[in-house]
Design a protein around this motif. Structure first.
Motif, mmCIF file in Angstrom:
data_model
loop_
_atom_site.group_PDB
_atom_site.id
_atom_site.type_symbol
_atom_site.label_atom_id
_atom_site.label_comp_id
_atom_site.label_asym_id
_atom_site.label_seq_id
_atom_site.Cartn_x
_atom_site.Cartn_y
_atom_site.Cartn_z
ATOM 1 N N ASN A 196 0.434 -1.248 -0.082
ATOM 2 C CA ASN A 196 -0.250 0.195 0.225
ATOM 3 C C ASN A 196 1.158 1.094 0.146
ATOM 4 O O ASN A 196 0.215 2.283 0.241
ATOM 5 C CB ASN A 196 -0.744 -0.078 1.526
ATOM 6 C CG ASN A 196 -2.514 -0.537 1.232
ATOM 7 O OD1 ASN A 196 -2.953 -0.916 -0.187
ATOM 8 N ND2 ASN A 196 -2.840 -1.435 1.920
ATOM 9 N N ASP A 216 -5.266 -0.877 -1.329
ATOM 10 C CA ASP A 216 -6.691 0.588 -1.911
ATOM 11 C C ASP A 216 -6.257 0.636 -2.617
ATOM 12 O O ASP A 216 -5.907 -0.188 -3.473
ATOM 13 C CB ASP A 216 -5.443 1.492 -1.090
ATOM 14 C CG ASP A 216 -5.421 2.040 0.132
ATOM 15 O OD1 ASP A 216 -6.131 1.502 1.738
ATOM 16 O OD2 ASP A 216 -4.854 2.505 0.840
ATOM 17 N N THR A 217 -7.607 0.584 -3.870
ATOM 18 C CA THR A 217 -8.030 1.684 -5.091
ATOM 19 C C THR A 217 -7.001 1.900 -5.620
ATOM 20 O O THR A 217 -6.937 1.374 -6.785
ATOM 21 C CB THR A 217 -9.648 1.134 -5.077
ATOM 22 O OG1 THR A 217 -10.369 0.765 -4.457
ATOM 23 C CG2 THR A 217 -9.849 1.350 -6.823
ATOM 24 N N GLU A 218 -6.896 2.559 -5.189
ATOM 25 C CA GLU A 218 -5.759 3.786 -5.651
ATOM 26 C C GLU A 218 -4.736 3.020 -5.618
ATOM 27 O O GLU A 218 -4.170 3.699 -6.404
ATOM 28 C CB GLU A 218 -5.877 5.125 -5.164
ATOM 29 C CG GLU A 218 -6.833 6.212 -5.255
ATOM 30 C CD GLU A 218 -7.395 5.790 -6.911
ATOM 31 O OE1 GLU A 218 -6.880 5.943 -7.077
ATOM 32 O OE2 GLU A 218 -8.859 5.980 -7.013
ATOM 33 N N TYR A 219 -3.833 2.698 -5.078
ATOM 34 C CA TYR A 219 -2.926 1.629 -4.454
ATOM 35 C C TYR A 219 -2.901 1.238 -6.104
ATOM 36 O O TYR A 219 -2.598 0.350 -6.524
ATOM 37 C CB TYR A 219 -2.555 1.237 -3.225
ATOM 38 C CG TYR A 219 -1.501 0.500 -3.572
ATOM 39 C CD1 TYR A 219 -0.241 1.084 -3.244
ATOM 40 C CD2 TYR A 219 -1.259 -1.210 -3.290
ATOM 41 C CE1 TYR A 219 1.538 -0.119 -3.219
ATOM 42 C CE2 TYR A 219 -0.715 -1.603 -3.587
ATOM 43 C CZ TYR A 219 0.595 -0.840 -3.398
ATOM 44 O OH TYR A 219 2.435 -2.078 -3.697
ATOM 45 N N SER A 278 -11.317 -3.337 -7.001
ATOM 46 C CA SER A 278 -10.534 -1.828 -8.210
ATOM 47 C C SER A 278 -10.604 -2.087 -8.992
ATOM 48 O O SER A 278 -9.775 -0.573 -9.490
ATOM 49 C CB SER A 278 -8.873 -2.184 -7.751
ATOM 50 O OG SER A 278 -8.550 -3.109 -8.162
#
Ligand code: PLP
Length: 383
Positions: free
Chosen positions: A164, A195-198, A234
């Motif tokens: 992450n 995390d989705t953004e990760y 994600s």
């Protein structure tokens, strides 16, 4: 000799044993040789997503056993063909081919070989606290030093970066990297959720450097997290996905699911037992059951129910509860071994994920009544 003596006398002593002989399982319950009943939140370590001895799988295995049990991969087989078709029915977009194995470790081993072959590169970037199995390649990607110590040189070129933390990954992935290997939710490492953004950034870095992205869905696949595969939370599309555990209702099967970037010539990889008809029949029945019963919804709703009940309780010994679907981690303020023992005395089976996390992976078919009992006992032990 009784079962305990047989194990102690004859089995290589590699497992931290619990004082329990399990002789029977039905859905979310297992029974000991002395007739004691347990609610099973271990479920074969995330295997029995559709419950123990799911009648559909039992029937499929019986029928297949009567037809043909083994058939090498040099011949076509009707049941194997059906298993491929079922798998592709549920696989994320972008997955175009699959290779069957007998375990998660073998799927990881194959995926790492395929990544090296396809890219012509040697190196891998994996995650700290990641777990991918214990054969030489998979073990190299696994993080825990204790699992590796004493086994000599593993495969070269594997770097581990913190989970992450995108900047750390950016610094580690180069044009020498064959693949980035990641669990969308770390299981053994403590139920850590990416995390989705990760994950989107991970995909981007792979695209920029030409590294492949391998999602290890061995523990998270087949609805465990509330989606068919955890990476789907994600929207990220991996180049390879490794699956096993819950794929066949308890029968040992694994697979590498590949995008069209992966092409391996005839003769370059193989297995005797992978894709055998008995396992394939179990895959077919398992995927049918998952779809017919919309198990992703079951996992999502039961996970929310579980989290809400626990968050409303005063768990003085817990630091954080991490839940995605029915993949449950309770981070405690102290070592969890005694809690797991107390839960077993209360007739609940649970697992550790590292020293301070209680991990629960109940069958997704567990009833709300059984969940309530699990919650009640957890509150008793952790308050
Ligand atoms: N990868 C992950 C994420 C796992 O959880 C496991 C097993 O726990 C493996 C790989 C290894 O799979 P197997 O034990 O089927 O070889």
């Amino acid at each position: 000799m009784n079962s305990v003596e047989q194990h102690i006398n004859f089995e290589l002593n590699t497992y931290p044993r619990r004082d329990l002989t399990i002789v029977k399982g039905r859905n979310a319950k297992v029974w000991s040789d002395t007739g004691e009943e347990y609610i099973d939140c271990v479920a074969g370590i995330g295997v029995a997503n559709i419950g123990h001895c799911n009648p559909k799988v039992v029937e499929a295995i019986k029928q297949q056993a009567d037809k043909i049990i083994t058939c090498p991969n040099i011949y076509y087989n009707d049941t194997r063909g059906n298993a491929f078709e079922r798998l592709f029915d549920i696989a994320p977009d972008g997955i175009t081919k699959a290779f069957f194995t007998n375990s998660g470790t073998e799927a990881m081993e194959a995926a790492m070989k395929f990544a090296r072959f396809v890219t012509g590169r040697n190196n891998f970037v994996a995650m700290m606290k990641g777990f991918h199995g214990r054969s030489m390649g998979a073990l190299s990607a696994t993080f825990k030093a204790d699992y590796k110590q004493g086994f000599g040189d593993l495969i070269p070129g594997v770097t581990h970066v913190p989970y992450n933390k995108i900047e750390k990954l950016r610094g580690a992935v180069t044009e020498e990297t064959a693949a980035v290997i990641i669990e969308p939710v770390q299981g053994e490492g403590g139920i850590n959720i990416a995390d989705t953004e990760y994950l989107k950034e991970v995909r981007k870095i792979c695209n920029e450097t030409g590294a492949l992205l391998i999602a290890d869905e061995i523990q998270t696949g087949f609805c465990r997290t509330g989606k068919m595969f955890a990476i789907e939370h994600s929207g990220v599309k991996p180049d390879m996905m490794t699956v096993a555990k819950a794929i066949a209702g308890g029968y040992p099967v694994g697979a590498v699911l590949c995008s069209d970037k992966i092409e391996i010539p005839v003769g370059k990889h193989g297995t005797t037992f992978g894709g055998n008809p008995l396992g394939s029949a179990a895959v077919e029945a398992t995927i049918d059951f998952i779809k017919e019963n919309k198990l992703w919804k079951e996992a999502e709703e039961k996970g929310k129910y579980f989290l809400e009940k626990l968050e409303n309780a005063e768990l003085t010994k817990a630091r954080q509860i991490r839940v995605l679907g029915l993949m449950i981690g309770i981070e405690c303020k102290e070592k969890v071994k005694p809690f797991i023992e107390q839960l077993m005395e209360e007739k609940i089976l649970a697992l550790p994920a590292g020293p301070t996390v209680i991990r629960m992976l109940p069958p997704l078919t567990i009833s709300y009544e059984e969940l309530d009992i699990v919650i009640e006992k957890l509150i008793k032990v952790l308050s």
